[in-house]
Design an enzyme around this catalytic site. Structure first.
Site, PDB file in Angstrom:
ATOM      1  N   ARG A  77     -39.397  -3.048  -8.991  1.00 36.15           N
ATOM      2  CA  ARG A  77     -38.982  -2.627  -7.654  1.00 36.15           C
ATOM      3  C   ARG A  77     -40.042  -1.834  -6.911  1.00 36.15           C
ATOM      4  NH1 ARG A  77     -33.352   0.497  -7.138  1.00 36.15           N
ATOM      5  NH2 ARG A  77     -32.735  -1.341  -8.351  1.00 36.15           N
ATOM      6  N   HIS A  97     -33.124 -12.166  -4.795  1.00 34.51           N
ATOM      7  CA  HIS A  97     -33.092 -10.695  -4.753  1.00 34.51           C
ATOM      8  C   HIS A  97     -31.676 -10.217  -4.461  1.00 34.51           C
ATOM      9  CE1 HIS A  97     -35.547  -7.037  -4.630  1.00 34.51           C
ATOM     10  NE2 HIS A  97     -34.829  -6.615  -3.597  1.00 34.51           N
ATOM     11  N   TYR A 125     -31.145 -11.051  15.769  1.00 39.41           N
ATOM     12  CA  TYR A 125     -31.868 -11.229  17.023  1.00 39.41           C
ATOM     13  C   TYR A 125     -33.337 -11.608  16.814  1.00 39.41           C
ATOM     14  CZ  TYR A 125     -27.833  -8.800  18.995  1.00 39.41           C
ATOM     15  OH  TYR A 125     -26.566  -8.444  19.363  1.00 39.41           O
TER      16      TYR A 125
END
Length: 857
Positions: free
Chosen positions: A36, A82, A126
């Site tokens: 990570r 993931h 968006y």
């Protein structure tokens, strides 16, 4: 019963809680570290970033294709590779788009992806993204077995353990992360410089880090800025740890009318511009930064531009230093070059970063070349079979035609020994067999023949086969050369790196300089004229001298300090904020601070207690304050005169007072009922003038006063006092160069000298007399009349030396201050009362008169 059963059951094994917790936490920590928080040294990516880029690669979101919604990409990433929160994945994706976070952004974005002001990006529904052009050189050759793949979290997909990066991305884009018990902070670098350093390492494996730094002088942040200290960078590159200062660029621009502005052109990496501007504005409001009249942000897509307009007569360099000192326009960046190497965290130096990358690149290129070689050999083998069949086309067709089915046709073609003539050359190119006339086909070749298209039987088709075999032969030779020759392999890697540099390298944005950062605090203080006053009860403050305006003689003055009924101002002096100031206590101790350390107060505030600034004892008070030259090396050339209320004087070199610790130092030993009333700088060409509260004066030559060594003496008698009289003023006079005979013939010449002794009484009356009226005598006498202390005048408050161009400040025991030009005060003889200078009210008394030294340079 149950307890006995558990104890007798041998399948149970006792485990200590601390051992289980330790083991479990260690497993968790290693999972965070490897899976990570830390980047892999080979491709410079954390798992989440690698999965984002791979998901986009697999989805076909190439730089040459249209943009796709970020939400779609995030969905692919969390659904396939993931299994974490969508917001965390989107945040990671956004960073890969930001050109102020990445030296070379790996993803191209369309929409709002945040700003350097800390504005958040638009929602993922968006924004639109696709892979950046440079990402091709991270993902290219993934299908050629160049890296290992592993199963995803639910074993339904395969993902790469690492991407086959063609350039040292870990150095180019840097990395930052916090794991469990460790963290990494790798600064970004210039792509062109890193490529040059990698090529230099390939050409010379024994190259030193200092030699590598000729190619990579330091980090190159996408936000520009200036790195301070080359030696600190070198330490970081050698040890993998360190911290250096980075500043934003602040340039001076001059506007019309001579007004100056400071313009911030860049800011340190990861500094929020909006918060920086807010911090500057707050410091201006709190008066911690002086001289700024306006602050505005004119930044646009072309770059950062924060304009700081300065007031007139302000030193821009001081404001610049204040910004560096008090804001994060100068901040620290810590080297901590921790990365995953062979599945373990390791701190690497600059050379190790490049070495690890090259080792990985050698492996991936060899794997790619072997893949391409096998593919070329397979294709060439097929083409030889096709060429053999075409050369014997009639017999080939006959065998196929006479076969009952495909299997029999395949068996017959395999068993046939073909006579060849034209194909001998092609076979010799690929299989290195010479002088053969018989050729036997393989299974793969027979299958290709059975699938042969009729168009290959044309003359063009046969030539096409020959041309392709020839090209494959050259490729096979080149592939084998690379596999068997380190030099050829390195030349290929160098060519690929040079190609990346040509396409993506850009000029360096961050400058690197050597500079002294340990500047004194005085360098951040604006140099300006200030007036400092202290009350009888020990309250002190400073304020700008410009706040006091000159008035006509006889004016009422301006309120300068608010005092209690039983307190009053006893001393005022002018200085600049950088002036060293010596404070002499009534008990003969001396303290030293810079003027800027005296608290600033408003026009009407009473100031701060001197006990909060100096380590005075409760029964001590300050009797004299002495501003000194800023350059302490000049102090050795100066002498200082002490005068006490009992008429004693002493001369020392100022060198005796250079080294004064925080707790102070003994300046002069005094009798129990005596105190210091004045300390002045003097030289042997000057005279000393002592004045008393009853109006008596004595003038004697400084050179006739012997120089005392040390600070423990009580001094010698300077003036013999009458009962109840005491010395109130010490003045230093320049010797007259005019013959006394000439003075006696023409009294007017006295005024032409333009130097005067100004005496002011406690009732606000005073006058100035030519200093030539005060004759030189020997020390120790009773003195002469300097001004009459009549009932109208009262006792004398102060006697000072002035000239026509001077201005003075009068202070009363009620806190009123008046600034007055000397030329407004009448000239009169010594044995006179003078005229009204300041109108007083009630029992108000003048307690201090000082000359303004407004000559700050």
């Amino acid at each position: 019963m149950e307890k006995n059963t558990l104890e007798n059951n041998k399948s149970f094994k006792p485990i200590f809680v601390q051992d289980e917790m330790s083991s479990s936490y260690l497993s968790y920590a290693m999972s965070v570290i490897v899976s990570r928080a830390l980047p892999d040294v080979r491709d410079g990516l954390k798992p989440v970033h690698r999965r984002i880029i791979y998901a986009m690669y697999k989805g076909g979101y190439d730089w040459s294709k249209p943009f796709r919604k970020s939400a779609r990409i995030v969905g692919d990433v969390i659904g396939k590779y993931h299994p974490h929160g969508d917001q965390s994945v989107y945040d990671a994706l956004v960073r890969l788009v930001q050109d102020f976070s990445m030296s070379v952004p790996l993803i191209s974005g369309q929409g709002n992806f945040g700003s350097i002001d800390g504005d958040p990006p638009a929602a993922m529904r968006y924004t639109e993204t696709k892979l950046g052009r440079i990402s091709k050189f991270l993902t290219e050759d993934l299908e050629k077995n160049t890296v290992n793949f592993r199963s995803n979290y639910d074993e339904t997909e395969k993902e790469p353990e690492v991407l086959p990066s063609q350039y040292p991305n870990i150095l180019v884009n840097g990395a930052g992360g916090i794991a469990v018990g460790m963290a990494t902070s790798i600064p970004p670098h210039n792509l062109g410089e890193i490529v040059d350093a990698t090529i230099a390492f390939i050409n010379n494996k024994e190259i030193t880090i200092s030699q590598l730094m000729k190619h990579v002088p330091g980090p190159d942040f996408p936000t520009g800025g200036i790195i301070i200290g080359k030696d600190i960078i070198k330490q970081g590159y050698n040890k993998g740890r360190g911290s250096f200062k980075i500043r934003g660029e602040i340039e001076l621009e001059e506007k019309k009318g001579g007004r100056e502005t400071l313009v911030i052109k860049s800011i340190p990496y990861q500094v929020n511009k909006s918060l920086l501007i807010e911090k500057i504005a707050q410091l201006v409001r709190d008066k911690k930064i002086d001289g700024i009249r306006d602050l505005r942000d004119e930044s646009n897509r072309e770059g950062i531009r924060v304009v700081i307009e300065l007031r007139k007569s302000v030193e821009p360099e001081t404001v610049r230093r204040q910004l560096f000192k008090l804001t994060n326009i100068e901040s620290s960046f810590g080297f901590n070059t921790l990365a995953i190497v062979n599945s373990k965290p390791k701190i690497l130096n600059l050379k190790e970063f490049i070495s690890e990358f090259l080792k990985f690149r050698e492996e991936t290129v060899i794997k790619r070349i072997k893949f391409d070689l096998k593919k070329a050999e397979t294709r060439a083998h097929i083409l030889i079979g096709l060429a053999t069949a075409v050369e014997n086309i009639d017999e080939t067709i006959k065998i196929i035609k006479n076969s009952k089915d495909t299997n029999i046709a395949k068996k017959n073609l395999l068993s046939k020994k073909w006579k060849i003539k034209k194909s001998i050359k092609m076979i010799s190119l690929i299989e290195k067999k010479k002088n053969i006339s018989i050729y036997q086909l393989s299974v793969d070749q027979v299958e290709a023949i059975l699938e042969l298209r009729l168009q290959k039987l044309t003359a063009f088709g046969i030539n096409e086969i020959e041309s392709e075999i020839s090209s494959l032969a050259k490729s096979i030779i080149e592939f084998n050369k690379i596999i068997n020759s380190k030099k050829a392999l390195y030349n290929l890697i160098i060519d690929e790196l040079a190609n990346i540099k040509d396409k993506f390298a850009s000029p360096r944005k961050t400058k690197i300089i050597d500079a002294v950062l340990n500047y004194n605090i005085e360098e951040t203080i604006q140099k300006e004229s200030v007036v400092i006053n202290i009350t009888n009860q020990g309250y002190i403050k400073r304020g700008p001298l410009s706040s006091l305006k000159s008035q006509k003689r006889g004016g009422k003055g301006k309120s300068g300090i608010s005092t209690r009924e039983d307190d009053f101002v006893v001393q005022i002096f002018t200085a600049n904020t950088h002036t060293p100031v010596l404070f002499f206590s009534t008990q003969g101790l001396v303290y030293k601070i810079k003027a800027h350390k005296i608290p600033e107060g408003t026009a009407s505030s009473k100031g701060k207690s001197i006990f909060n600034i100096l380590p005075l004892k409760s029964h001590h008070s300050i009797s004299s304050i002495m501003p000194l030259p800023e350059d302490e090396s000049e102090w050795k050339k100066l002498m200082v005169i002490f005068a006490t209320s009992k008429g004693n004087v002493r001369k020392n070199t100022l060198e005796d007072f250079i080294n004064i610790n925080n707790s102070g130092k003994i300046a002069m030993k005094l009798d129990q009922d005596d105190k210091i009333i004045g300390v002045k700088i003097c030289n042997d060409d000057q005279d000393i003038l002592l004045s008393t509260q009853f109006g008596k004066c004595i003038r004697f030559k400084s050179k006739k006063l012997r120089l005392f060594k040390g600070r423990s003496s009580k001094g010698i008698k300077g003036l013999k006092l009458n009962d109840k009289d005491k010395v109130i003023s010490l003045s230093i006079l320049d010797n007259s160069q005019i013959d006394n005979k000439v003075i006696n013939k023409d009294k007017k010449i006295k005024h032409a000298v333009n130097r005067y002794i100004l005496s002011v009484s406690e009732n606000g009356y005073g006058k100035r007399s030519s200093y030539l009226d005060y004759r030189v005598t020997n020390r120790g006498g009773k003195g002469i009349i300097g001004i009459i202390n009549s009932p109208r005048n009262g006792n004398i408050a102060s006697t000072i030396v002035v000239n026509d161009t001077d201005e003075i400040l009068l202070s009363t025991d009620k806190g009123s201050i008046m600034r007055c030009a000397v030329k407004e005060i009448r000239i009169a003889g010594r044995n006179t009362q003078g005229v009204r200078i300041k109108k007083l009210s009630g029992t108000e008394k003048v307690v201090s008169v000082i000359k303004i030294e407004d000559n700050i340079k």
